[in-house]
Design a protein around this motif. Structure first.
Motif, PDB file in Angstrom:
ATOM      1  N   LEU A  69      -0.042   4.432  -6.025  1.00 26.55           N
ATOM      2  CA  LEU A  69      -0.278   5.576  -5.147  1.00 26.55           C
ATOM      3  C   LEU A  69      -0.769   6.775  -5.956  1.00 26.55           C
ATOM      4  O   LEU A  69      -0.206   7.078  -7.018  1.00 26.55           O
ATOM      5  N   GLU A  99       0.817  -1.218   0.000  1.00 26.12           N
ATOM      6  CA  GLU A  99       0.000   0.000   0.000  1.00 26.12           C
ATOM      7  C   GLU A  99       0.852   1.271   0.000  1.00 26.12           C
ATOM      8  O   GLU A  99       0.370   2.342  -0.370  1.00 26.12           O
ATOM      9  N   ARG A 100       2.120   1.150   0.429  1.00 25.95           N
ATOM     10  CA  ARG A 100       3.012   2.309   0.442  1.00 25.95           C
ATOM     11  C   ARG A 100       3.855   2.406  -0.818  1.00 25.95           C
ATOM     12  O   ARG A 100       4.632   3.350  -0.977  1.00 25.95           O
TER      13      ARG A 100
END
Length: 297
Positions: free
Chosen positions: A159, A154-155
């Motif tokens: 994004l 998710e990081r």
């Protein structure tokens, strides 16, 4: 899941004159046990508003076929490459060794291991993690920080992202420069133009960087990742005396850093997504990535 169809030949006479012949005509029906009368009603409904006087069906068969369930339409996107190519002998960061790329097993050497006409290449690379376009995890700076294997996708992937254009401006990207940009939850990509000197002696000379205040601003406002198209996100000149405030602040906050990006000029300022995923190497702080953006076409 099945849908059902009826296939038939038909002879139709219309009340207002004229007739119609059809061979192997098909209509949707609700179930496999549909009657000929029900099929006739569906045919008459399809022919409306022409009034039907008589409809005669023959060679009727009912069959099932897999139903096609339409999914959501995927928006068209284009991919923008943001990584440098890693080549044998290429120096990424001054003072660090260049990668050495060779064959463990070449195509020619493999031929006697497989059937005639079958061959493979198994390749070897020796390099430091700081090679090419790479990502820094907190472990790069802090011994107790999260390593590459511990970073959540998710990081790193898909994004929402923004570009901050500073090319031609002061070397240091400041909090004032960043102040008008919505950075919360986004990958913030600093387009400094430093990549124009990639793989030359000038790459590390008076290179652009993110200031301490700029890094603190990105931490305070919740940036998800920070990237730069320059030799380092910190000032590496002699005047910096070896301090690395941008690394220290961002990685302490768990914000990954991507250095040595390129081609940021090809991106819009916002409205795209950014991905930079390294392999899951335990006990490693930095590794090359294939960084790219997906931009609505």
């Amino acid at each position: 899941m099945l849908r059902y169809r009826a296939e038939f030949d038909a002879e139709v006479t219309f009340t207002d004159g004229g007739d119609l012949s059809a061979r192997r005509f098909q209509v949707d029906v609700p179930h496999a046990d549909v009657t000929e009368a029900e099929i006739t009603e569906r045919l008459i409904a399809l022919l409306a508003p022409r009034p039907v006087d008589r409809a005669r069906l023959s060679a009727v068969r009912v069959f099932g076929e897999p139903a096609v369930i339409p999914g959501p339409r995927r928006a068209r996107t284009r991919f923008v490459e943001l990584s440098h190519v890693i080549r044998d002998g290429l120096t990424t960061y001054p003072g660090l060794p260049a990668p050495q790329i060779s064959h463990y097993l070449s195509h020619a050497e493999s031929r006697d291991r497989y059937a005639p006409g079958t061959e493979f290449s198994i390749d070897r690379i020796s390099m430091v993690g700081n090679t090419g376009t790479y990502l820094d995890s907190p472990f790069h700076r802090y011994a107790d920080g999260t390593d590459l294997a511990g970073l959540p996708l998710e990081r790193l992937a898909e994004l929402p992202a923004v570009v901050v254009r500073t090319a031609g401006g002061p070397r240091g990207v400041t909090a004032e420069t960043l102040g008008q940009v919505d950075v919360a939850g986004r990958a913030v990509l600093l387009h400094t133009g430093g990549d124009r000197h990639w793989a030359t002696r000038d790459y590390a000379v008076n290179a652009p960087y993110l200031t301490r205040e700029g890094a603190q601003d990105l931490v305070d406002r919740g940036a998800a990742l920070v990237g730069i198209d320059a030799v380092n996100i910190d000032d590496i000149s002699a005047q910096a005396h070896g301090e690395r405030p941008a690394h220290s602040l961002l990685l302490a906050a768990g914000i990954p850093i991507v250095e040595h990006l390129t081609n940021l000029a090809a991106l819009p300022v916002h409205g795209f997504r950014f991905t930079a995923t390294p392999p899951r190497v335990a006990g490693f702080g930095t590794f090359p990535v294939r960084a790219y953006a997906t931009v609505p076409a």
